[in-house]
Enzyme design. Structure first.
Site, PDB file in Angstrom:
ATOM      1  N   HIS A  39      -4.999  -1.602 -12.426  1.00  0.00           N
ATOM      2  CA  HIS A  39      -5.249  -0.496 -13.372  1.00  0.00           C
ATOM      3  C   HIS A  39      -5.313  -1.046 -14.805  1.00  0.00           C
ATOM      4  O   HIS A  39      -6.199  -0.675 -15.579  1.00  0.00           O
ATOM      5  CB  HIS A  39      -4.103   0.528 -13.333  1.00  0.00           C
ATOM      6  CG  HIS A  39      -3.981   1.297 -12.055  1.00  0.00           C
ATOM      7  ND1 HIS A  39      -2.778   1.485 -11.408  1.00  0.00           N
ATOM      8  CD2 HIS A  39      -4.903   1.956 -11.307  1.00  0.00           C
ATOM      9  CE1 HIS A  39      -2.969   2.220 -10.331  1.00  0.00           C
ATOM     10  NE2 HIS A  39      -4.244   2.512 -10.235  1.00  0.00           N
ATOM     11  N   LYS A  70       0.835  16.570  -4.063  1.00  0.00           N
ATOM     12  CA  LYS A  70       1.201  15.213  -3.633  1.00  0.00           C
ATOM     13  C   LYS A  70       2.679  15.014  -3.946  1.00  0.00           C
ATOM     14  O   LYS A  70       3.189  15.604  -4.886  1.00  0.00           O
ATOM     15  CB  LYS A  70       0.398  14.171  -4.415  1.00  0.00           C
ATOM     16  CG  LYS A  70      -0.983  13.917  -3.874  1.00  0.00           C
ATOM     17  CD  LYS A  70      -1.585  12.717  -4.593  1.00  0.00           C
ATOM     18  CE  LYS A  70      -3.012  12.445  -4.180  1.00  0.00           C
ATOM     19  NZ  LYS A  70      -3.604  11.323  -4.929  1.00  0.00           N
ATOM     20  N   ARG A 110     -12.836  -1.072  -5.911  1.00  0.00           N
ATOM     21  CA  ARG A 110     -12.303  -2.329  -5.372  1.00  0.00           C
ATOM     22  C   ARG A 110     -13.196  -2.898  -4.280  1.00  0.00           C
ATOM     23  O   ARG A 110     -13.578  -4.049  -4.304  1.00  0.00           O
ATOM     24  CB  ARG A 110     -10.890  -2.107  -4.810  1.00  0.00           C
ATOM     25  CG  ARG A 110      -9.855  -1.903  -5.885  1.00  0.00           C
ATOM     26  CD  ARG A 110      -8.582  -1.411  -5.314  1.00  0.00           C
ATOM     27  NE  ARG A 110      -8.788  -0.143  -4.627  1.00  0.00           N
ATOM     28  CZ  ARG A 110      -7.828   0.679  -4.247  1.00  0.00           C
ATOM     29  NH1 ARG A 110      -6.580   0.354  -4.456  1.00  0.00           N
ATOM     30  NH2 ARG A 110      -8.099   1.811  -3.648  1.00  0.00           N
ATOM     31  N   SER A 157      -1.502   1.111  -5.520  1.00  0.00           N
ATOM     32  CA  SER A 157      -0.131   1.581  -5.773  1.00  0.00           C
ATOM     33  C   SER A 157       0.609   1.761  -4.452  1.00  0.00           C
ATOM     34  O   SER A 157       1.812   1.497  -4.371  1.00  0.00           O
ATOM     35  CB  SER A 157      -0.167   2.912  -6.525  1.00  0.00           C
ATOM     36  OG  SER A 157      -0.764   2.740  -7.773  1.00  0.00           O
TER      37      SER A 157
HETATM   38  O1  PNS Z   1      -5.498   7.418  -8.467  1.00  0.00           O
HETATM   39  P1  PNS Z   1      -6.151   8.471  -7.616  1.00  0.00           P
HETATM   40  O2  PNS Z   1      -5.096   9.271  -6.889  1.00  0.00           O
HETATM   41  O3  PNS Z   1      -7.206   7.918  -6.709  1.00  0.00           O
HETATM   42  O4  PNS Z   1      -6.888   9.495  -8.636  1.00  0.00           O
HETATM   43  C1  PNS Z   1      -7.543  10.630  -8.161  1.00  0.00           C
HETATM   44  C2  PNS Z   1      -7.927  11.588  -9.303  1.00  0.00           C
HETATM   45  C3  PNS Z   1      -6.733  11.913 -10.173  1.00  0.00           C
HETATM   46  C4  PNS Z   1      -8.982  10.951 -10.170  1.00  0.00           C
HETATM   47  C5  PNS Z   1      -8.521  12.881  -8.640  1.00  0.00           C
HETATM   48  O5  PNS Z   1      -7.649  13.327  -7.642  1.00  0.00           O
HETATM   49  C6  PNS Z   1      -8.761  14.014  -9.638  1.00  0.00           C
HETATM   50  O6  PNS Z   1      -9.591  13.925 -10.489  1.00  0.00           O
HETATM   51  N1  PNS Z   1      -7.993  15.093  -9.488  1.00  0.00           N
HETATM   52  C7  PNS Z   1      -8.081  16.261 -10.336  1.00  0.00           C
HETATM   53  C8  PNS Z   1      -8.672  17.447  -9.572  1.00  0.00           C
HETATM   54  C9  PNS Z   1     -10.189  17.457  -9.638  1.00  0.00           C
HETATM   55  O7  PNS Z   1     -10.794  17.466 -10.688  1.00  0.00           O
HETATM   56  N2  PNS Z   1     -10.842  17.484  -8.442  1.00  0.00           N
HETATM   57  C10 PNS Z   1     -12.285  17.618  -8.342  1.00  0.00           C
HETATM   58  C11 PNS Z   1     -12.990  16.311  -8.254  1.00  0.00           C
HETATM   59  S1  PNS Z   1     -13.192  15.886  -6.574  1.00  0.00           S
END
Ligand code: PNS
Length: 166
Positions: free
Chosen positions: A17, A41, A90, A128
């Site tokens: 990150h 979560k 990745r 993570s």
């Molecule tokens: O580190 P992660 O858990 O892969 O990040 C995921 C994240 C935070 C980018 C994603 O879950 C997110 O944007 N969540 C907010 C809800 C949202 O906007 N969802 C619609 C897009 S699919």
């Protein structure tokens, strides 16, 4: 002024990150690291801890800020007047999920684009989740997370194990 958002769970922040944060900070005027506060979560660290850990690791990068957010990412981006979402890729296994997410965001808000950074080889295996699993079994995680984060991961896992045994 080009402002980008780098969103994620950061539970905890890894060296992968941090690499993406540093590289995006060279390209954009301002990078906001958006830490998702998601009730559905169950993260290892509460969002306040995740924000603090990130603030510590980016403290020497002047154009990077850390904020938490709830709800839709595009709403958060709009509120902050950010035009770009940054994500790291990745391996091919990330691709399907990332494509779906970026296309969903594109439909939700056509003004906001997603830009992907391919992770450097050094961190392409890192997540993570694997950091938490390795730490759970007592492995050395110093190659995976920033120095200031190491003891916090061990402490939190110890705390969780103790709570489970009570
Ligand atoms: O580190 P992660 O858990 O892969 O990040 C995921 C994240 C935070 C980018 C994603 O879950 C997110 O944007 N969540 C907010 C809800 C949202 O906007 N969802 C619609 C897009 S699919």
């Amino acid at each position: 002024m080009k402002r980008a958002i780098y969103p994620g769970s950061f539970d905890p922040v890894t060296l992968g990150h941090l690499d993406i944060i540093k590289r995006s900070a060279k390209i954009f005027d301002e990078v906001i690291v958006g830490v998702l506060n998601n009730n559905s979560k169950t993260p290892l660290f509460p969002v306040e801890n995740r924000v603090k850990m990130l603030e510590e690791v980016v403290k020497d990068i002047p154009n990077v800020k850390v904020m938490s957010f709830e709800g839709l990412l595009v709403d958060f981006a709009k509120k902050l007047d950010a035009q770009v979402i940054v994500r790291g890729l990745r391996a091919v296994t990330d691709f399907e999920y990332e494509l779906q997410m970026s296309q969903t965001n594109m439909v939700l808000d056509q003004e906001i684009d997603t830009i992907f950074f391919t992770t450097c080889l050094e961190y392409s295996y890192l997540s993570s989740s694997t950091v938490k699993e390795a730490a759970f079994y007592g492995a050395d995680i110093s190659s995976f997370v920033p120095e200031s984060v190491i003891h916090q991961v061990y402490d939190k896992i110890k705390e969780k194990k103790e709570n489970r045994n009570e």
